[in-house]
Motif scaffolding. Structure first.
Motif, mmCIF file in Angstrom:
data_model
loop_
_atom_site.group_PDB
_atom_site.id
_atom_site.type_symbol
_atom_site.label_atom_id
_atom_site.label_comp_id
_atom_site.label_asym_id
_atom_site.label_seq_id
_atom_site.Cartn_x
_atom_site.Cartn_y
_atom_site.Cartn_z
ATOM 1 N N ASP A 188 -61.918 14.735 -16.700
ATOM 2 C CA ASP A 188 -61.615 14.670 -15.267
ATOM 3 C C ASP A 188 -62.845 14.412 -14.407
ATOM 4 O OD1 ASP A 188 -58.953 15.124 -15.778
ATOM 5 O OD2 ASP A 188 -59.079 17.297 -15.452
ATOM 6 N N LEU A 189 -64.047 14.420 -14.991
ATOM 7 C CA LEU A 189 -65.253 14.282 -14.192
ATOM 8 C C LEU A 189 -66.212 13.209 -14.700
ATOM 9 C CD1 LEU A 189 -66.742 15.434 -11.736
ATOM 10 C CD2 LEU A 189 -67.784 17.139 -13.245
ATOM 11 N N ILE A 190 -66.204 12.945 -16.010
ATOM 12 C CA ILE A 190 -67.182 11.986 -16.542
ATOM 13 C C ILE A 190 -66.530 10.998 -17.503
ATOM 14 C CG2 ILE A 190 -69.015 13.728 -16.447
ATOM 15 C CD1 ILE A 190 -68.956 13.609 -19.602
ATOM 16 N N GLU A 191 -67.205 9.876 -17.645
ATOM 17 C CA GLU A 191 -67.025 8.986 -18.776
ATOM 18 C C GLU A 191 -68.357 8.954 -19.509
ATOM 19 O OE1 GLU A 191 -63.726 5.680 -17.455
ATOM 20 O OE2 GLU A 191 -65.798 5.380 -16.796
ATOM 21 N N GLY A 245 -66.946 1.049 -17.965
ATOM 22 C CA GLY A 245 -65.918 2.041 -17.734
ATOM 23 C C GLY A 245 -65.217 1.874 -16.399
ATOM 24 N N ALA A 246 -64.449 2.902 -16.033
ATOM 25 C CA ALA A 246 -63.649 2.853 -14.808
ATOM 26 C C ALA A 246 -64.232 3.684 -13.670
ATOM 27 C CB ALA A 246 -62.222 3.331 -15.104
ATOM 28 N N TYR A 247 -64.854 4.822 -13.976
ATOM 29 C CA TYR A 247 -65.339 5.717 -12.916
ATOM 30 C C TYR A 247 -66.397 5.064 -12.038
ATOM 31 C CZ TYR A 247 -62.904 9.900 -14.654
ATOM 32 O OH TYR A 247 -61.950 10.823 -15.016
ATOM 33 N N VAL A 248 -67.162 4.135 -12.597
ATOM 34 C CA VAL A 248 -68.225 3.502 -11.823
ATOM 35 C C VAL A 248 -67.678 2.670 -10.668
ATOM 36 C CG1 VAL A 248 -68.347 1.374 -13.170
ATOM 37 C CG2 VAL A 248 -70.421 2.271 -12.091
ATOM 38 N N PHE A 249 -66.405 2.296 -10.743
ATOM 39 C CA PHE A 249 -65.798 1.501 -9.673
ATOM 40 C C PHE A 249 -65.173 2.383 -8.587
ATOM 41 C CE2 PHE A 249 -65.731 -1.334 -13.391
ATOM 42 C CZ PHE A 249 -66.379 -2.435 -12.868
ATOM 43 N N GLY A 250 -65.224 3.695 -8.756
ATOM 44 C CA GLY A 250 -64.601 4.595 -7.800
ATOM 45 C C GLY A 250 -65.337 4.650 -6.482
ATOM 46 N N THR A 263 -71.964 7.426 -3.360
ATOM 47 C CA THR A 263 -70.920 8.311 -3.880
ATOM 48 C C THR A 263 -70.713 9.504 -2.951
ATOM 49 O OG1 THR A 263 -72.535 9.537 -5.197
ATOM 50 C CG2 THR A 263 -71.446 7.680 -6.263
ATOM 51 N N ARG A 264 -69.564 10.139 -3.128
ATOM 52 C CA ARG A 264 -69.231 11.353 -2.379
ATOM 53 C C ARG A 264 -69.612 12.582 -3.203
ATOM 54 N NH1 ARG A 264 -64.946 7.692 -1.876
ATOM 55 N NH2 ARG A 264 -63.968 8.589 -3.729
ATOM 56 N N ASN A 319 -66.411 9.471 -8.923
ATOM 57 C CA ASN A 319 -66.645 9.598 -7.493
ATOM 58 C C ASN A 319 -65.553 10.501 -6.932
ATOM 59 O OD1 ASN A 319 -67.745 9.250 -4.989
ATOM 60 N ND2 ASN A 319 -67.239 7.087 -4.792
ATOM 61 N N PRO A 320 -65.868 11.752 -6.571
ATOM 62 C CA PRO A 320 -64.831 12.730 -6.250
ATOM 63 C C PRO A 320 -64.073 12.402 -4.967
ATOM 64 C CG PRO A 320 -66.984 13.619 -5.740
ATOM 65 C CD PRO A 320 -67.219 12.320 -6.445
ATOM 66 N N ASP A 321 -62.844 12.912 -4.904
ATOM 67 C CA ASP A 321 -62.025 12.788 -3.703
ATOM 68 C C ASP A 321 -61.530 14.176 -3.310
ATOM 69 O OD1 ASP A 321 -59.897 13.384 -5.469
ATOM 70 O OD2 ASP A 321 -59.474 11.256 -5.792
ATOM 71 N N ALA A 322 -60.557 14.227 -2.411
ATOM 72 C CA ALA A 322 -60.095 15.519 -1.889
ATOM 73 C C ALA A 322 -59.544 16.428 -2.979
ATOM 74 C CB ALA A 322 -59.031 15.281 -0.813
ATOM 75 N N SER A 323 -58.988 15.856 -4.039
ATOM 76 C CA SER A 323 -58.424 16.675 -5.106
ATOM 77 C C SER A 323 -59.500 17.407 -5.907
ATOM 78 C CB SER A 323 -57.590 15.804 -6.051
ATOM 79 O OG SER A 323 -58.410 14.856 -6.720
ATOM 80 N N ASP A 324 -60.759 17.007 -5.731
ATOM 81 C CA ASP A 324 -61.868 17.621 -6.471
ATOM 82 C C ASP A 324 -62.659 18.608 -5.617
ATOM 83 O OD1 ASP A 324 -61.480 15.913 -8.828
ATOM 84 O OD2 ASP A 324 -62.192 14.295 -7.530
ATOM 85 N N ALA A 325 -62.115 18.997 -4.485
ATOM 86 C CA ALA A 325 -62.865 19.819 -3.530
ATOM 87 C C ALA A 325 -63.354 21.127 -4.129
ATOM 88 C CB ALA A 325 -62.006 20.095 -2.295
ATOM 89 N N ASP A 326 -62.600 21.709 -5.071
ATOM 90 C CA ASP A 326 -62.951 23.023 -5.613
ATOM 91 C C ASP A 326 -63.807 22.966 -6.871
ATOM 92 O OD1 ASP A 326 -61.684 24.478 -3.615
ATOM 93 O OD2 ASP A 326 -59.741 24.377 -4.623
ATOM 94 N N LEU A 327 -64.257 21.781 -7.271
ATOM 95 C CA LEU A 327 -65.160 21.694 -8.416
ATOM 96 C C LEU A 327 -66.471 22.404 -8.089
ATOM 97 C CD1 LEU A 327 -64.700 17.995 -9.619
ATOM 98 C CD2 LEU A 327 -63.972 20.070 -10.813
#
Length: 550
Positions: free
Chosen positions: A191-194, A545-550, A394-395, A249-257
C-alpha cells in the motif's frame, strides 16, 4: 489533552488553511512573534539604536557590486546602475546589521527576522526591475521591446497554468521515456511502496544486494535520472544487484499513515523480500530523509541483534537536527501547529507548499533569477531532466509529516536516543556496521556540518565524504562530470572527535567523482562475485512501476 482539543476544533483548520494559501504555508503568528521579540529589544537598546544611526549617517558605498551574483553583468559598473546596486547593497548591509547582535533576542527569532527581512529586501533589488537593470535595458534596446512582449506572454502562460491547477510547464522529459529508464522489474508492491530490482549487466554479482531508500518527499528517479546520470545504473554495472524503493504519492486515504507505517511498509518490507530471496547480508543506502528513516531502521535492527546490514550508506542525510540550517526557520511549534491545521482539511500536505519553503531558502537562484530571465529578458529556462524531476513533487500524509516534524526537528528525538520504534527507543550508537556518509558543500536542505554530526553519535567506523555541489547536484556527480571534487576521511571507533572546520582544512580535495570512491568502499566490504541467485517470477510490472506516476 491536545488530541481531545483537536477533536473539538472545526473552524481553525479551515481558517488556517485559507491563510496558508496566501502565506505560502508559513505561519504569520510565528513571523509576528519573532519580529515582536526583535523590535521590543531594539526599542530597549539605546546603544544599538545609536550604532544603527551612525551606520545610516556614514552611508557606506561598496566599490565593486560585482561581488554579488545579481550584479556581475558588466553593465552594473556603469552609471547610474552602479549607484543603484551600491545603494541597495548599503541598505541590505544596514538591515543585516540591524537584525543581528541585539542582546536579549531569542537566537532563533533573530535568524527568522534576519531571513525574512532579507527576503523582503531581495524583492526590491534593482536587478528585479526593467528600468534599473542594465542587462534588461540593453536587451530592450536591442530587440525594440520584443523581450518584454515575450516576457508578458510567458507570464500570462504561467499565470493561467497556476490558476488551472497545472503549474508545470510542458517538458520534453518524461518518466519511462527518457527519465527512469534503467531496465528493471517491480518485485514487490504494497500500500505504500513498489520495490524495483534492476536487471544485472554482469555475469556475476556480489552476494550482498544493495537496497536504496530514497526520501518520501521526492520521486525516487533522482537516482535514475537519465542514462548518463543514473546512480542505480552505475552500481549495477559495478557488479551489484540493486533494489530501490518507489514511494506512493499519498492522498486523503493515507492521512493516518505514521512514521512507524513508513518504516514497516518501506525499508522493513523491502528487506523481508530480500531475505526471502536468500540474501543474508545487505548493503543499505538512504538518501536525504530516506537516509534518516534508514538510520532509524538500522538502529532498531541493531537493538534487536539483527545483523543483516553489512554496511549503511547515507547520502545527504541528517540524523541530528540540532543545527539543520535555514530550513529550521520554517519549523517551530507555531509553524508545525499551523501546518497540522492545513493538513487536517485534506489529509496531506500539498507538494507545492513544501517546494515553496525550499525555494525561499535560495530565492535569488530559484525565484528572482527566473523572474528576470523569463519575464524581463524574455528567455525561457532551458528544459532539462533535473528541472523536470524537481517539478514532479510529492505530497506527504498528515500524521506522518506531523510526527516527522515534531519528533525529529522539534524534539531531535533520534539524536537523543528517544525515538520510539515498536514501543521502545532506538539509539544510533547501537549500529555496529561500517557507515559511509556523504554530504555536499552547498547543501541548503542538509547542511554538511549538520550531516557531519553523525560521527558524534556513532560507535562504529564512519567514512565521511564531502563533495562539491548542492543537495541534488552534488549527489549526481557521475564519473566524467567536469569540475568535480570531493574530500574523504575515515573516523574509526575510538578516535577523538574532530571539529567540522578542522576536518575540512585537513582533508584536501580529490579530483573526480565520489561514486568511484564509494564503489571501491562497497566492493571492499562485499563477498566475491558469484552466479546470480534465482529471481523467481513474482514481478508485478516493469520499471519504473506505477507509483512513480502518482
Amino acid at each position: 489533552m491536545r488530541e481531545a482539543a483537536n477533536e473539538n476544533r472545526a473552524i481553525d483548520p479551515i481558517w488556517h488553511s485559507m491563510i496558508g494559501k496566501l502565506s505560502a504555508g508559513l505561519s504569520p503568528a510565528a513571523l509576528a512573534t519573532a519580529y515582536l521579540d526583535w523590535s521590543l529589544h531594539l526599542m530597549a537598546s539605546p546603544d544599538k539604536q545609536a550604532d544603527l544611526a551612525a551606520a545610516l549617517l556614514s552611508n557606506p558605498q561598496r566599490q565593486d557590486p560585482s561581488q554579488d551574483p545579481r550584479f556581475r553583468d558588466p553593465g552594473w559598473l556603469m552609471q547610474p546602475y552602479k549607484s543603484y546596486a551600491q545603494g541597495f547593497l548599503a541598505v541590505q548591509d544596514w538591515w543585516d546589521r540591524a537584525t543581528r547582535g541585539l542582546p536579549g533576542v531569542d537566537p532563533k527569532h533573530e535568524r527568522i527576522v534576519n531571513f525574512a527581512t532579507r527576503q523582503m529586501l531581495d524583492m526590491m533589488s534593482p536587478s528585479n526591475f526593467a528600468a534599473t537593470n542594465p542587462q534588461v535595458m540593453a536587451r530592450t534596446a536591442e530587440e525594440g521591446g520584443n523581450n518584454l512582449n515575450r516576457g508578458l506572454r510567458y507570464w500570462i502562460e504561467d499565470f493561467n497554468r497556476v490558476i488551472s491547477g497545472h503549474p508545470r510547464r510542458p517538458s520534453a522529459h518524461s518518466v519511462g521515456a527518457n527519465l527512469a529508464t534503467t531496465p528493471g522489474d517491480v518485485v514487490l508492491k504494497n500500500d505504500l511502496i513498489e520495490l524495483i530490482r534492476y536487471h544485472p549487466t554482469t555475469d556475476k554479482l556480489h552476494p550482498e544486494p544493495i537496497l536504496i531508500v530514497p526520501a518520501w518527499i521526492m520521486k525516487y528517479y533522482i537516482l535514475d535520472l537519465t542514462a548518463e546520470r543514473s546512480l542505480v545504473a552505475y552500481l549495477r554495472d559495478q557488479g551489484f544487484e540493486v533494489f530501490i524503493i518507489s514511494w506512493k504519492n499519498p492522498d486523503a486515504s493515507d492521512a493516518d499513515l505514521s512514521m512507524q507505517d513508513y518504516l514497516d511498509l518501506g525499508p522493513r518490507a523491502a528487506l523481508d523480500h530480500l531475505k526471502r530471496r536468500g540474501a543474508e547480508r545487505v548493503h543499505a543506502v538512504g538518501y536525504c530523509l530516506g537516509g534518516t528513516l534508514l538510520s532509524i531502521a538500522a538502529a532498531a535492527m541493531a537493538r534487536d541483534q539483527d545483523r543483516t546490514f553489512c554496511t549503511v550508506s547515507l547520502l545527504a542525510t541528517q540524523v541530528d537536527f540540532s543545527e539543520p540550517g535555514e530550513l529550521s526557520l520554517f519549523i517551530n511549534e507555531s509553524q508545525v501547529a499551523f501546518l497540522e491545521d492545513m493538513m487536517a482539511t485534506k489529509g496531506y500536505l500539498e507538494a507545492d507548499q513544501m517546494a515553496g519553503a525550499f525555494q525561499l531558502l535560495r530565492s535569488n537562484d530559484l525565484i528572482w533569477s527566473r523572474v528576470i530571465r523569463h519575464y524581463l529578458l524574455g528567455e525561457r529556462t532551458h528544459d532539462n531532466p533535473l528541472m523536470a524531476w524537481n517539478a514532479d513533487a510529492t505530497r506527504m500524509p498528515a500524521r506522518m509529516h506531523s510526527e516527522y516534524l515534531r519528533r525529529l526537528f522539534l524534539e531531535n528525538a533520534l539524536a537523543k536516543g528517544q525515538f520510539i520504534v515498536d514501543d521502545a527507543p532506538v539509539a544510533l550508537t547501537d549500529i555496529r556496521c561500517p557507515i559511509y556518509s556523504v554530504a555536499t558543500e552547498q547543501d541548503h536542505v542538509s547542511p554538511w556540518r549538520s550531516v557531519y554530526r553523525l560521527q558524534m553519535l556513532s560507535d562504529t567506523d564512519v567514512t565521511f565524504v564531502l563533495t562539491k555541489g548542492g543537495h541534488n547536484g552534488g549527489i549526481l556527480s557521475q564519473p566524467g562530470h567536469r569540475n568535480r571534487h570531493f574530500r574523504a576521511g575515515l573516523k574509526t571507533e575510538g578516535d577523538p572527535h574532530v571539529p567540522a572546520q578542522k576536518w575540512f582544512d585537513s582533508h584536501p580535495p580529490q579530483e573526480g567523482s565520489w561514486w568511484e570512491h564509494w564503489s571501491d568502499w562497497l566492493r571492499a566490504k562485499s563477498g566475491d562475485p558469484v552466479e546470480p541467485r534465482a529471481t523467481g517470477t513474482a514481478t508485478t510490472a516493469s520499471a519504473p512501476g506505477a507509483y512513480v506516476f502518482g
